[in-house]
Design an enzyme around this catalytic site. Sequence first.
Site, mmCIF file in Angstrom:
data_model
loop_
_atom_site.group_PDB
_atom_site.id
_atom_site.type_symbol
_atom_site.label_atom_id
_atom_site.label_comp_id
_atom_site.label_asym_id
_atom_site.label_seq_id
_atom_site.Cartn_x
_atom_site.Cartn_y
_atom_site.Cartn_z
ATOM 1 N N ARG A 237 0.853 -1.182 0.000
ATOM 2 C CA ARG A 237 0.000 0.000 0.000
ATOM 3 C C ARG A 237 0.891 1.235 0.000
ATOM 4 O O ARG A 237 1.905 1.292 0.705
ATOM 5 C CB ARG A 237 -0.934 0.026 1.218
ATOM 6 C CG ARG A 237 -2.047 -1.014 1.204
ATOM 7 C CD ARG A 237 -3.047 -0.762 0.090
ATOM 8 N NE ARG A 237 -4.191 -1.656 0.120
ATOM 9 C CZ ARG A 237 -4.271 -2.821 -0.517
ATOM 10 N NH1 ARG A 237 -3.226 -3.240 -1.226
ATOM 11 N NH2 ARG A 237 -5.365 -3.559 -0.455
ATOM 12 N N GLU A 266 -4.499 7.096 -5.393
ATOM 13 C CA GLU A 266 -4.741 6.234 -6.545
ATOM 14 C C GLU A 266 -6.108 6.528 -7.148
ATOM 15 O O GLU A 266 -7.086 6.645 -6.408
ATOM 16 C CB GLU A 266 -4.645 4.763 -6.143
ATOM 17 C CG GLU A 266 -3.238 4.359 -5.703
ATOM 18 C CD GLU A 266 -3.116 2.878 -5.351
ATOM 19 O OE1 GLU A 266 -4.125 2.143 -5.466
ATOM 20 O OE2 GLU A 266 -2.017 2.463 -4.954
ATOM 21 N N HIS A 285 -1.168 -0.429 -9.479
ATOM 22 C CA HIS A 285 -1.760 -1.291 -8.449
ATOM 23 C C HIS A 285 -2.339 -2.553 -9.095
ATOM 24 O O HIS A 285 -3.489 -2.934 -8.885
ATOM 25 C CB HIS A 285 -2.848 -0.555 -7.655
ATOM 26 C CG HIS A 285 -3.125 -1.196 -6.324
ATOM 27 N ND1 HIS A 285 -3.590 -0.479 -5.235
ATOM 28 C CD2 HIS A 285 -3.011 -2.474 -5.887
ATOM 29 C CE1 HIS A 285 -3.748 -1.295 -4.201
ATOM 30 N NE2 HIS A 285 -3.399 -2.513 -4.581
#
Length: 320
Positions: A237, A266, A285
């Site tokens: 993360r 994000e 991601h």
Amino acid sequence: MTKVALVHSVSPEIYDEIALYSPEGLTTINIDLKKSLDTNNALVKDAEFIMLCGNVIPDEIIKATDKLRLIQLLSAGWDFLNIPLVQELNIPVANNGGANSWAVADHTLMLILSSYHRLIEVDKATRAGKWGYPLDGTNVFELANKKVGLLGLGNIGRQVAKRLLPFDAHIQYYDLMRLSSKDEHALSINYVGLETLFSTSDIISIHIPLVDSTYQLVDKKLIDLMKPSSIIVNTSRGSIINESYLIDTLRNRRISGAALDVFEQEPIEKDNPLLLMENVIVTPHSAGNNWDAWSRRAKFGYSNIQNVINGGEPLSLVHL
């Protein structure tokens, strides 16, 4: 018949792949987040389980049923949930039990090798007719005999360790839960303190969840301990790292580089300086998102739900 609300925004192909593993006696309800909230709330009304595919779930869907017995995530992380709401409603939450750890570990190794071989720069230069640029014999490296420091040794960290062994790397780790000496020996891995991990590793790879205690855990103090030749890899993360200080460190070449699949914001902002740095590799991601992982995620999720229906305790419960 027990109803499972499969909450998602994935393609029909992925939805069908997941729903394929629904056991007999369960009805899977298609809760496509691209549809209206009112429609989805009505469909969720009688569901006893939510299976969440993705990192978005409106509070209204969680509150739409008073029969909810478990939120089963198909992801490893849970930081995107409205944790106060889930705690207030006393709903247990389980993650995917490491079902996507193979995918994330593969991606991690790809990022490490791509950084060490300057793959992105070399590819761009070759396409532009700059044969051999920027390779000069001093700026590409092997993994053999390098110290790889794993911050976290859960399901993903262990898979990364297994993949590193054939490269003859020396693997060390830090985790709040130290392995037994037998397990450390089996993985050929050594335990070190957190500061030692950062000061002695050639590569730092992050594999811990984002919780209150890990928010910006990788701060100025730890980053400043890193060797000038080292790189940092993050497939966990973004907010585990103090991103602004990492940017400053990379800009001033106080470490060699970074390979990042996750970011504080994000999708990443278009003006984020990381996007302009040649010593940084970025991916969206996507480390855990591959076709082969969906079946494992689905099998684990449905088996966990079936276990609860049969009177058992859910596996891979997360501590909110």
